[in-house]
Motif scaffolding. Structure first.
Motif, PDB file in Angstrom:
ATOM      1  N   ALA A 506       0.814  -1.227   0.000  1.00 39.68           N
ATOM      2  CA  ALA A 506       0.000   0.000   0.000  1.00 39.68           C
ATOM      3  C   ALA A 506       0.845   1.273   0.000  1.00 39.68           C
ATOM      4  CB  ALA A 506      -0.941  -0.008   1.215  1.00 39.68           C
ATOM      5  N   VAL A 516      -6.319   5.273   0.877  1.00 40.44           N
ATOM      6  CA  VAL A 516      -5.336   4.228   1.201  1.00 40.44           C
ATOM      7  C   VAL A 516      -4.560   4.627   2.434  1.00 40.44           C
ATOM      8  CG1 VAL A 516      -3.286   3.013   0.396  1.00 40.44           C
ATOM      9  CG2 VAL A 516      -5.190   3.425  -1.177  1.00 40.44           C
ATOM     10  N   ILE A 539      -7.075  -2.845   5.066  1.00 41.45           N
ATOM     11  CA  ILE A 539      -6.143  -2.387   4.040  1.00 41.45           C
ATOM     12  C   ILE A 539      -6.438  -3.052   2.701  1.00 41.45           C
ATOM     13  CG2 ILE A 539      -4.399  -4.111   4.613  1.00 41.45           C
ATOM     14  CD1 ILE A 539      -3.864  -0.428   3.491  1.00 41.45           C
ATOM     15  N   LEU A 543      -7.107  -1.176  -0.946  1.00 41.83           N
ATOM     16  CA  LEU A 543      -6.285  -1.497  -2.121  1.00 41.83           C
ATOM     17  C   LEU A 543      -7.134  -1.973  -3.290  1.00 41.83           C
ATOM     18  CD1 LEU A 543      -3.137  -3.252  -0.560  1.00 41.83           C
ATOM     19  CD2 LEU A 543      -3.175  -1.124  -1.856  1.00 41.83           C
TER      20      LEU A 543
END
Length: 567
Positions: A506, A516, A539, A543
């Motif tokens: 990320a 993000v 996360i 993404l």
């Protein structure tokens, strides 16, 4: 002029109609005349003349006179009336009295129908009287042949009828007299009365034919076979009694019963009571067969008892010894193991059964020694004992097989507990090897539950007297929980590893995508709280919004790097 012509035509037509109706009536009258003429063909008169020559008497004569009178009354009455009525109606038709013609024809038709019916009855009755004598003669000859056949058999085989002979000869004499009397009655001109007598005589001839056919074998049984068999039974009973045999039935009483029945049979023979004699001889034969069977049963039973006595003694001793050995083994095992299937109780019950069998056997042997035993009853007892002993030994073997595996089962349980310890150590090592900042509380709690179950299992195994059935259930539970602990450990390690990989991936979008950057902050916070799965999901979601398929790409790279020997 025209009216005159029309009137003449009408008159002509009426005349033709009247003439036509007269002609039709004439045809009907002629047809009736022909039918009336056929009513008396002369057959009745011929029968009367023929029967008059028979010189009938008694009932037959009265019956003939009745129908001859009926015929004459028919001639003088209805038939004469018919002829007169035909002449009257013919004359009325010629005189155009058509109303009288119509009524006359209807009356003639009614009289003709009644006369035909009456004439038919007369002819049938006279024919019956005419042929009655011939039929009687034929039946007399048939009965005489049956009588002579029976008489010939009685004369040729008089010895075969025993005490029935006098009654048979008397019956034959009576039948001969009856035949002669009926023949004379028929020849004397009273066939009607002779016919009535023949019906009863037919039954008498049939009865004596049956007696002649049936009596010889029955007499032979009563006179020869049964007395010889009774004598043989008495002799056999005395012989066996001398050898101190005992019986299930009173043989002398049975012999007395047969003797009484034979006395009854003798009287039935004298009375020619064939039906009763047949039933009585069947009863006697059955009773004699049963007496033979009673003695034969004891003879066979004695040999069978002798053959099985020693073998059964050994069988009982073996079962007793085996039960004693099993009881001792169970007592030893009971000190170390919980016996949860009534093994001791069942073995004790088997001992009681064996003691009963042993006692009954000894009593039977004592009776045999004292010559007080009924061999068939002893054989029945021995047969049942052998069956019971076989069942008992099967139960003993089942109990022995079930307890013989206790020690082996205990060792397998010990080995399984050791394997559980190793599994937990391996899990702890593998988790610690990944150097995680911490572990989720739910995971730590479940880890404690599993280790506690193993500790509890060890304590159960270390008891002086262990319950292997309960331990087996615990083993199943712990095995399942360890598998679940392995899965949870894998899930925690994978979630933490994926979070780390996803955070690194990320970083390339952190500066260009605010979402993000925020997801990374949230994921790091969850990671710090050991909520690795929430961190990875947070996360990964961010993404995927920026780069579709990024999660699967990172997951594939992560899985390619794993070398998990434990899982």
């Amino acid at each position: 002029m025209t009216w005159i012509i029309i009137a003449l035509i009408i008159i002509v037509l009426i005349g033709l109609g009247v003439w036509g109706y007269q002609v039709r009536n004439a045809r009907v009258i002629k047809s009736l005349d022909e039918e009336v003429a056929t009513l008396d063909t002369g057959s009745a008169a011929g029968l009367i003349r023929s029967i008059q020559q028979l010189n009938l008497s008694g009932d037959s004569r009265q019956e003939f006179q009745k129908w001859a009178k009926a015929y004459q009354e028919l001639l003088d009455g209805t038939l004469t009336e018919l002829q007169t009525a035909l002449l009257d109606v013919e004359q009325a038709n010629k005189q155009f009295h058509f109303g009288q013609v119509k009524d006359g024809i209807a009356n003639i038709e009614a009289l003709q129908i009644g006369a035909a019916k009456q004439m038919n009855q007369i002819n049938q009755a006279l024919s019956t009287i005419k042929i009655s004598e011939a039929e009687n003669a034929k039946r007399i000859n048939q009965l005489r042949e049956g009588y002579q056949e029976a008489r010939k058999t009685v004369l040729a085989k008089s010895f075969a009828f025993g005490e029935a002979l006098p009654a048979l000869e008397d019956s034959l004499q009576q039948i001969a007299s009856r035949l002669s009397a009926i023949n004379e009655l028929n020849a004397a001109g009273d066939p009607a009365k002779a016919k009535g007598e023949l019906g009863q005589l037919k039954n008498e001839v049939a009865a004596i034919k049956l007696q002649v056919k049936t009596l010889p074998p029955l007499v032979n049984e009563v006179v020869n076979e049964f007395p010889g068999q009774v004598k043989e039974i008495q002799s056999g009973f005395e012989h066996l009694t001398a050898q101190q045999f005992q019986f299930t039935e009173d043989v002398p009483a049975g012999v007395a019963e047969v003797t009484t029945a034979l006395q009854v049979a003798d009287q039935q023979i004298k009375d020619l009571a064939v039906t009763e004699l047949t039933a009585n001889t069947e009863t006697i034969a059955n009773k004699i067969d049963s007496l033979y069977a009673v003695m034969e049963k004891e003879l066979r039973a004695k040999a069978a008892v002798a053959d099985s006595q020693t073998d059964l003694r050994q069988f009982i001793n073996h079962a007793l010894q085996q039960n004693h050995t099993l009881a001792i083994e169970l007592d030893h095992l009971n000190q170390s193991y919980q016996l949860n299937h009534d093994e001791i109780k069942t073995t004790n019950n088997l001992k009681v059964q064996l003691n009963d069998i042993n006692q009954a056997y000894d009593q039977a042997v004592d009776q045999l020694t004292a010559h007080q035993a009924v061999y068939s009853e002893v054989l029945s007892q021995f047969t049942q004992d052998r069956s019971d002993l076989t069942a008992i030994e099967k139960q003993q073997a089942t109990i022995n097989d079930s307890v013989s595996e206790l020690r082996e089962t205990e060792q397998k349980a010990i080995d399984q507990v050791d394997a559980f310890d190793r599994s937990v150590r391996d899990i702890r090592y593998e988790v610690s090897r990944h150097d995680l900042p911490g572990l989720p509380k739910a995971y730590r709690d479940f880890f404690k539950v599993v280790t506690g179950e193993i500790t509890s299992l060890k304590q159960a195994m270390n008891q002086v007297k262990i319950d292997l059935d309960a331990i087996a259930k615990q083993l199943i539970k712990v095995s399942s929980d360890i598998d679940q602990l392995k899965q949870q450990s894998r899930d925690v390690i994978d979630a933490a590893g994926m979070t780390e990989q996803l955070l690194q991936y990320a970083n390339r979008y952190k500066a260009s995508h605010e979402a993000v950057a925020q997801a990374m902050t949230q994921a790091q916070a969850a990671y710090a709280q050991y909520d690795y799965q929430t961190a990875a999901d947070t996360i990964a979601t961010a993404l995927e919004a920026v780069e579709a398929g990024s999660y699967q790409k990172v997951a594939d790279d992560y899985n390619a790097q794993q070398h998990n020997n434990l899982f």
